[in-house]
Design a protein around this motif. Sequence first.
Motif, short mmCIF file in Angstrom:
data_model
loop_
_atom_site.label_atom_id
_atom_site.label_comp_id
_atom_site.label_asym_id
_atom_site.label_seq_id
_atom_site.Cartn_x
_atom_site.Cartn_y
_atom_site.Cartn_z
N TYR A 1 2.64 37.41 30.67
CA TYR A 1 3.82 36.59 30.42
C TYR A 1 4.51 36.98 29.11
O TYR A 1 5.72 37.17 29.08
CB TYR A 1 3.42 35.11 30.38
CG TYR A 1 4.57 34.17 30.10
CD1 TYR A 1 5.52 33.92 31.07
CD2 TYR A 1 4.69 33.54 28.87
CE1 TYR A 1 6.58 33.06 30.83
CE2 TYR A 1 5.73 32.67 28.63
CZ TYR A 1 6.67 32.44 29.60
OH TYR A 1 7.72 31.60 29.35
N GLU A 2 3.73 37.13 28.04
CA GLU A 2 4.31 37.49 26.74
C GLU A 2 5.02 38.84 26.82
O GLU A 2 6.11 39.01 26.28
CB GLU A 2 3.23 37.52 25.66
CG GLU A 2 2.64 36.16 25.34
CD GLU A 2 3.65 35.20 24.75
OE1 GLU A 2 4.55 35.65 24.01
OE2 GLU A 2 3.54 34.00 25.05
N ALA B 1 12.30 41.20 28.53
CA ALA B 1 13.56 40.53 28.86
C ALA B 1 14.42 40.36 27.61
O ALA B 1 15.64 40.54 27.65
CB ALA B 1 13.29 39.17 29.51
N ARG B 2 13.78 40.03 26.48
CA ARG B 2 14.51 39.88 25.21
C ARG B 2 15.15 41.21 24.80
O ARG B 2 16.33 41.25 24.41
CB ARG B 2 13.56 39.40 24.10
CG ARG B 2 14.27 39.17 22.76
CD ARG B 2 13.29 38.94 21.63
NE ARG B 2 12.43 40.09 21.38
CZ ARG B 2 12.81 41.18 20.70
NH1 ARG B 2 14.04 41.28 20.23
NH2 ARG B 2 11.97 42.17 20.51
N LYS B 3 14.40 42.30 24.93
CA LYS B 3 14.94 43.61 24.56
C LYS B 3 16.12 43.99 25.45
O LYS B 3 17.13 44.52 24.96
CB LYS B 3 13.85 44.68 24.65
CG LYS B 3 12.82 44.57 23.55
CD LYS B 3 11.74 45.61 23.72
CE LYS B 3 10.70 45.51 22.63
NZ LYS B 3 9.61 46.48 22.80
N ARG B 4 16.01 43.74 26.76
CA ARG B 4 17.12 44.04 27.67
C ARG B 4 18.36 43.22 27.31
O ARG B 4 19.48 43.74 27.31
CB ARG B 4 16.71 43.77 29.13
CG ARG B 4 15.80 44.83 29.71
CD ARG B 4 15.67 44.70 31.22
NE ARG B 4 15.28 43.36 31.65
CZ ARG B 4 14.04 42.95 31.83
NH1 ARG B 4 13.04 43.77 31.60
NH2 ARG B 4 13.79 41.73 32.24
N GLN B 5 18.15 41.95 27.00
CA GLN B 5 19.26 41.08 26.65
C GLN B 5 19.92 41.54 25.35
O GLN B 5 21.15 41.56 25.25
CB GLN B 5 18.79 39.62 26.52
CG GLN B 5 19.90 38.65 26.23
CD GLN B 5 20.92 38.57 27.35
OE1 GLN B 5 20.63 38.82 28.51
NE2 GLN B 5 22.13 38.21 27.00
N GLU B 6 19.12 41.91 24.37
CA GLU B 6 19.69 42.41 23.10
C GLU B 6 20.51 43.67 23.34
O GLU B 6 21.57 43.84 22.75
CB GLU B 6 18.58 42.67 22.09
CG GLU B 6 18.01 41.41 21.48
CD GLU B 6 16.92 41.69 20.47
OE1 GLU B 6 16.48 42.87 20.35
OE2 GLU B 6 16.50 40.74 19.80
#
Length: 66
Positions: A40-41, A47-52
Motif C-alpha cells: 500500500y505504501e 501515485a504521488r510521483k505520477r501526480q507531481e
Amino acid sequence: MTDNYEDIINLPHHVSKKHPQMSMYNRAAQFSPFAALTGYEKAIEEARKRQEETVRRRNAPSEDAS
C-alpha cells in the motif's frame, strides 16, 4: 445467576486430546503487528510521483508561447 463466575472459576482447564498445545512463540505471533495492506505504501508513493509529474508538466512554460 452469579456475577463473579463462581460456578466456573474452579473448573479444571480443558486440554485437547486431538490438538497439541501451541508453543508460546506461536501464541505470541498471533498478536504481533502485521501489514494488512502489503504494498500500500509503495502504491501511494508511486501515485504521488505520477501526480507531481502531471502537475509539473501542466505548470511548465509552454514552448508555443514564444
